[in-house]
Design a protein around this motif. Sequence first.
Motif, PDB file in Angstrom:
ATOM      1  N   HIS A 186       0.982  -1.201   0.071  1.00 22.86           N
ATOM      2  CA  HIS A 186       0.088   0.068   0.133  1.00 22.86           C
ATOM      3  C   HIS A 186       0.694   1.302   0.059  1.00 22.86           C
ATOM      4  O   HIS A 186       1.969   1.318   0.809  1.00 22.86           O
ATOM      5  N   ALA A 187       0.382   2.212  -0.927  1.00 22.81           N
ATOM      6  CA  ALA A 187       1.245   3.642  -0.862  1.00 22.81           C
ATOM      7  C   ALA A 187       0.188   4.508  -0.302  1.00 22.81           C
ATOM      8  O   ALA A 187      -0.886   4.764  -1.068  1.00 22.81           O
ATOM      9  N   ASP A 188       0.950   5.298   0.472  1.00 23.65           N
ATOM     10  CA  ASP A 188      -0.087   6.837   1.025  1.00 23.65           C
ATOM     11  C   ASP A 188       0.821   7.938   0.469  1.00 23.65           C
ATOM     12  O   ASP A 188       1.736   8.407   1.316  1.00 23.65           O
ATOM     13  N   ILE A 189       0.567   8.480  -0.473  1.00 23.05           N
ATOM     14  CA  ILE A 189       1.142   9.498  -1.061  1.00 23.05           C
ATOM     15  C   ILE A 189       0.351  10.827  -1.176  1.00 23.05           C
ATOM     16  O   ILE A 189      -0.750  10.829  -2.186  1.00 23.05           O
ATOM     17  N   PRO A 190       0.136  11.800  -0.323  1.00 21.17           N
ATOM     18  CA  PRO A 190      -0.629  12.991  -0.340  1.00 21.17           C
ATOM     19  C   PRO A 190      -0.763  13.890  -1.708  1.00 21.17           C
ATOM     20  O   PRO A 190      -1.416  14.494  -1.897  1.00 21.17           O
ATOM     21  N   THR A 191       0.656  13.927  -2.222  1.00 20.94           N
ATOM     22  CA  THR A 191       0.902  14.829  -3.122  1.00 20.94           C
ATOM     23  C   THR A 191       0.615  14.231  -4.583  1.00 20.94           C
ATOM     24  O   THR A 191       1.084  13.081  -4.821  1.00 20.94           O
ATOM     25  N   PRO A 192      -0.334  14.643  -5.262  1.00 21.58           N
ATOM     26  CA  PRO A 192      -0.976  14.143  -6.425  1.00 21.58           C
ATOM     27  C   PRO A 192       0.221  13.942  -7.486  1.00 21.58           C
ATOM     28  O   PRO A 192       0.244  12.809  -8.150  1.00 21.58           O
ATOM     29  N   ALA A 193       1.250  14.875  -7.747  1.00 18.99           N
ATOM     30  CA  ALA A 193       2.062  14.920  -8.730  1.00 18.99           C
ATOM     31  C   ALA A 193       3.075  13.603  -8.420  1.00 18.99           C
ATOM     32  O   ALA A 193       3.531  12.870  -9.305  1.00 18.99           O
ATOM     33  N   VAL A 194       3.361  13.637  -7.267  1.00 20.10           N
ATOM     34  CA  VAL A 194       4.338  12.393  -6.649  1.00 20.10           C
ATOM     35  C   VAL A 194       3.652  11.087  -6.600  1.00 20.10           C
ATOM     36  O   VAL A 194       4.378  10.120  -7.269  1.00 20.10           O
ATOM     37  N   GLN A 195       2.418  10.936  -6.512  1.00 19.27           N
ATOM     38  CA  GLN A 195       1.485   9.714  -6.414  1.00 19.27           C
ATOM     39  C   GLN A 195       1.488   9.249  -8.019  1.00 19.27           C
ATOM     40  O   GLN A 195       2.067   8.162  -8.343  1.00 19.27           O
ATOM     41  N   LYS A 196       1.409  10.347  -9.040  1.00 21.03           N
ATOM     42  CA  LYS A 196       1.357   9.730 -10.315  1.00 21.03           C
ATOM     43  C   LYS A 196       2.841   9.387 -10.793  1.00 21.03           C
ATOM     44  O   LYS A 196       2.737   8.252 -11.818  1.00 21.03           O
ATOM     45  N   LEU A 197       3.864  10.051 -10.334  1.00 19.83           N
ATOM     46  CA  LEU A 197       5.103   9.769 -10.746  1.00 19.83           C
ATOM     47  C   LEU A 197       5.435   8.231 -10.204  1.00 19.83           C
ATOM     48  O   LEU A 197       6.226   7.340 -10.933  1.00 19.83           O
ATOM     49  N   TYR A 198       5.018   8.096  -8.932  1.00 21.19           N
ATOM     50  CA  TYR A 198       5.170   6.741  -8.316  1.00 21.19           C
ATOM     51  C   TYR A 198       4.561   5.641  -9.125  1.00 21.19           C
ATOM     52  O   TYR A 198       5.112   4.512  -9.248  1.00 21.19           O
ATOM     53  N   GLU A 199       3.317   5.656  -9.641  1.00 22.55           N
ATOM     54  CA  GLU A 199       2.719   4.859 -10.133  1.00 22.55           C
ATOM     55  C   GLU A 199       3.085   4.619 -11.677  1.00 22.55           C
ATOM     56  O   GLU A 199       3.185   3.360 -12.210  1.00 22.55           O
ATOM     57  N   LYS A 200       3.775   5.564 -12.334  1.00 22.36           N
ATOM     58  CA  LYS A 200       4.281   5.549 -13.767  1.00 22.36           C
ATOM     59  C   LYS A 200       5.433   4.650 -13.657  1.00 22.36           C
ATOM     60  O   LYS A 200       5.650   3.925 -14.607  1.00 22.36           O
ATOM     61  N   HIS A 201       6.236   4.821 -12.779  1.00 29.52           N
ATOM     62  CA  HIS A 201       7.499   3.719 -12.787  1.00 29.52           C
ATOM     63  C   HIS A 201       7.297   2.591 -11.672  1.00 29.52           C
ATOM     64  O   HIS A 201       8.332   2.259 -11.168  1.00 29.52           O
ATOM     65  N   LEU A 202       6.197   1.989 -11.546  1.00 27.16           N
ATOM     66  CA  LEU A 202       5.986   1.032 -10.504  1.00 27.16           C
ATOM     67  C   LEU A 202       6.463  -0.184 -10.926  1.00 27.16           C
ATOM     68  O   LEU A 202       7.030  -1.082 -10.140  1.00 27.16           O
ATOM     69  N   ALA A 203       6.655  -0.293 -12.314  1.00 31.52           N
ATOM     70  CA  ALA A 203       7.310  -1.872 -12.838  1.00 31.52           C
ATOM     71  C   ALA A 203       8.486  -1.838 -12.568  1.00 31.52           C
ATOM     72  O   ALA A 203       9.259  -2.780 -12.349  1.00 31.52           O
ATOM     73  N   ASN A 204       9.318  -0.704 -11.951  1.00 29.14           N
ATOM     74  CA  ASN A 204      10.662  -0.652 -11.391  1.00 29.14           C
ATOM     75  C   ASN A 204      10.802  -0.981 -10.048  1.00 29.14           C
ATOM     76  O   ASN A 204      12.180  -1.118  -9.560  1.00 29.14           O
ATOM     77  N   ALA A 205       9.786  -1.397  -9.596  1.00 31.45           N
ATOM     78  CA  ALA A 205       9.821  -1.353  -7.910  1.00 31.45           C
ATOM     79  C   ALA A 205      10.646  -2.653  -7.564  1.00 31.45           C
ATOM     80  O   ALA A 205      10.745  -3.653  -8.191  1.00 31.45           O
ATOM     81  N   ARG A 206      11.509  -2.331  -6.499  1.00 35.80           N
ATOM     82  CA  ARG A 206      12.339  -3.567  -5.905  1.00 35.80           C
ATOM     83  C   ARG A 206      11.724  -4.671  -5.212  1.00 35.80           C
ATOM     84  O   ARG A 206      12.198  -5.829  -4.947  1.00 35.80           O
ATOM     85  N   ILE A 207      10.352  -4.430  -4.698  1.00 32.15           N
ATOM     86  CA  ILE A 207       9.545  -5.266  -3.926  1.00 32.15           C
ATOM     87  C   ILE A 207       8.310  -5.445  -4.593  1.00 32.15           C
ATOM     88  O   ILE A 207       7.754  -4.465  -4.978  1.00 32.15           O
ATOM     89  N   HIS A 208       7.743  -6.617  -4.587  1.00 33.46           N
ATOM     90  CA  HIS A 208       6.440  -6.842  -5.273  1.00 33.46           C
ATOM     91  C   HIS A 208       5.610  -8.011  -4.424  1.00 33.46           C
ATOM     92  O   HIS A 208       6.238  -8.768  -3.594  1.00 33.46           O
ATOM     93  N   GLU A 209       4.244  -7.864  -4.930  1.00 33.62           N
ATOM     94  CA  GLU A 209       3.408  -8.877  -4.126  1.00 33.62           C
ATOM     95  C   GLU A 209       3.952 -10.188  -4.445  1.00 33.62           C
ATOM     96  O   GLU A 209       3.875 -10.509  -5.772  1.00 33.62           O
ATOM     97  N   GLY A 210       3.752 -11.016  -3.319  1.00 33.17           N
ATOM     98  CA  GLY A 210       4.161 -12.682  -3.546  1.00 33.17           C
ATOM     99  C   GLY A 210       5.589 -12.703  -3.431  1.00 33.17           C
ATOM    100  O   GLY A 210       5.880 -14.012  -3.322  1.00 33.17           O
ATOM    101  N   MET A 211       6.656 -12.051  -3.263  1.00 33.45           N
ATOM    102  CA  MET A 211       7.901 -12.415  -3.073  1.00 33.45           C
ATOM    103  C   MET A 211       8.245 -12.508  -1.634  1.00 33.45           C
ATOM    104  O   MET A 211       7.696 -11.829  -0.837  1.00 33.45           O
TER     105      MET A 211
END
Length: 815
Positions: A186-211
Amino acid sequence: MIPIPQQIPLLGKHIFKWLLFGLLIAVTTGCSITRNLDDHQQLLNRNSIRVMGDEEKHNFRASELERFHQQRPNRKMLWVIPFHAAAYNYGERINIADSTDYSNVRKWFWMRRYNYKNWILKNGEAPVVFDTAAASRTLHQFESFLFTRGHFHATADKVVTPTRRKRVNVTYNIFPGPGHTVREIHADIPTPAVQKLYEKHLANARIHEGMPYNERMLQDERERITRLLRENGYYHFDKAYILIEVDTFMPGNQLDIYFRIRDQTFVDPENAQNLITKSHIPARIRNIYVNPEFEGVFAQRELRYIPVEYDKDGSGETKTYHFYSSGNDRFKQQVLIRNIFLEPGQLYDVRDVERTYLQLTDLANFSSVSITFTNADTMISHLDTVILIDCRINLMRMQRQYYEINLDATNRAGDPGITSYFVYQNRNLFRGAEVMSLSLKGALETQKIADQEPDEHMLLWFGTMEFGADVDIRVPRFVAPFNLARLSKSFNPRTRFSGGFNYQERTDFKRYVFKLNSGYEWQYKHNIFMTFYPFEINAVSIFPTKEFQQKIEELNDPRLRNAYSDHIIAASRVIMMIDNQGSRTRRSFSYMRFTFESAGLLVNSLRNPLGYTRNDEGFATLFNIPYAQYLRGDIDYRHFLRLRRKDQMLAARIYIGIGNPYGNMNVLPFEKSFYVGGTNGLRAWPMRTVGPGSFGDQSAALRFDRSGDMAFESSIEYRFPMYGNIHGAAFLDAGNVWLKNPNPRFPGGEFQLENFFNELALGTGFGFRIVTFFVIRVDAGVKLHDPSRMPGERWVANEISLRKINWNFGIGYSI
């Protein structure tokens, strides 16, 4: 099928003597380090780890636990000799008497003995006496580490097994239990621009569900998010803004992870005791100030900056940079701007800062590069949508001119000599950060007369004389007749111009060598470097003595005739390097170099306007000198593997080279032929003494440098520390060169696939490396397989002796 040798002869009796001597040393030193132990003390002999349960269900590897040992056994030289501990015990036994009443002379000898003892103790290693408290701390470290890998209920215990001669082995039993996996993120990011940037690059995340859960990956993810924001304008963002919470109250050994990004805080300009809290906003660069004459933060002078307009791509749109000017500018502002990736008006990007550091440092004109940012407006309010920052680039320049003089003793292939160098460097030749290097070389060397039998040769005092001059100019941009401005910054381009002259006088001939080339260098990616030399000319003019010329004619070998005759090489060359050695913290890294070279195509296409003629032998000439035509390529691959102990390493190398002469000449020029042997190759043979193929005629008439059209070299080396800054290395080398076509003067020299393995020269040996600011290397190589001998007699391990060792001296590692 490729034949495999049926039998390798046994080592000679003297080899067993050396092995017995080594075993005696091992036993002696092994006993000596336990001699001084008390009855209740035991030496730690070995640590071992045993993990219980199904390894496939573990979130870790057993080898990862080894770094948490609080006690490690003493180091062993050659895996069996505890030399460091034995040396320490020897130092402990050195008696240091009270020197209060000593005279000055006795005091001097006492001080020598005192310093000697301290040196032994400093570079030695105290015997590691088993400590139960340290073993308990090791168990605690194991359990703590397993907790970070999701094994929250892991336990560990130890089993201490006494062995002979006051030694113990310690076995650590690990009971990891079930490991946890990530159920949801879960990600709690109150700044909309930061939230959008985070979701755009979520494929590069180091940790994923199920790992599997891994606390280190959580920190890596925090670093990734911080880096992502700082690459997209958020200069003030820091990883401290990111909070991570883990909820383990989930069924089935699962857990949830919560990422929370707090709002940004600033000091209230109206009341320094208060903080302004607001959403994260990006920073934009307002002004860039460049000081190429920086003298330190305490310099007592008032700086005056002038605006400089710069059009980066010729589009007419300019950017303004502010440069400090003293009235006598030592650097052209346009040159420095080309190496600055930061631009006024752009959003902050940490990648541009890093590239600017690298570019300005690579100019080799500045001893220090500093890039800092300050808020352009200290009045930050809740209404701001962007923060303006100013950038200051301070450059502390190096001394412009530099020179050095060296005098070296040489020993090339057993011929001693002396060499003198004079090197002059100008680091800012035309005020554009151009680096010019001028070197002058003079050398004198003894020489053995080649056409006499070994028992009749005479040693000439300085029979070889050589001197030459080389100049190299490096320009920090592409110098070309067409516009390459769009590539200037992204590729870190360089243009090189070089030329040289060399004169060599020997008893058999005089030789003049002229060379001239120009080329481009650029960085294609962060670890890929390209070099292209479209223009390379080498001209060789040789004047042999009548006796030497007669000897060459009698041999009737085109390769030797080409090596000692006039010729021109007009070539183009492309080099690509893939270098992962910058990642030294990784367990393994590699280096690869590809080279392709073509000669004669341009000259042949322009032969009419350049004055094409043929000589009496039918070769096409340029200015009455035959020119070479060939294609040549090689691959050099090196891989480095760090072993479990970080101070030990395996280094491996494979080199393959192939040349194909065609057209005007049917052999490769001598300087473009391949050879093996020597300090950086097959270390059991002197340089240029192997091959080609199975050729083995050692008569004086053919005592020339060996070379070929094809080459293969491979090596594997085990490196380990020995004592202080002295490291050791055990190596195994293999290689040879071959001819493309049969040559009656070199029977067995042509390449045949079925004979490849039987014609490999094989050598082994041991070496020492003194590691300081650079590496001084001494290698002793001995032959194992000599392809120049008759089949069935090539394995020569039973002939190893001290007088047959080939010594190699070098600077830096060979692979």
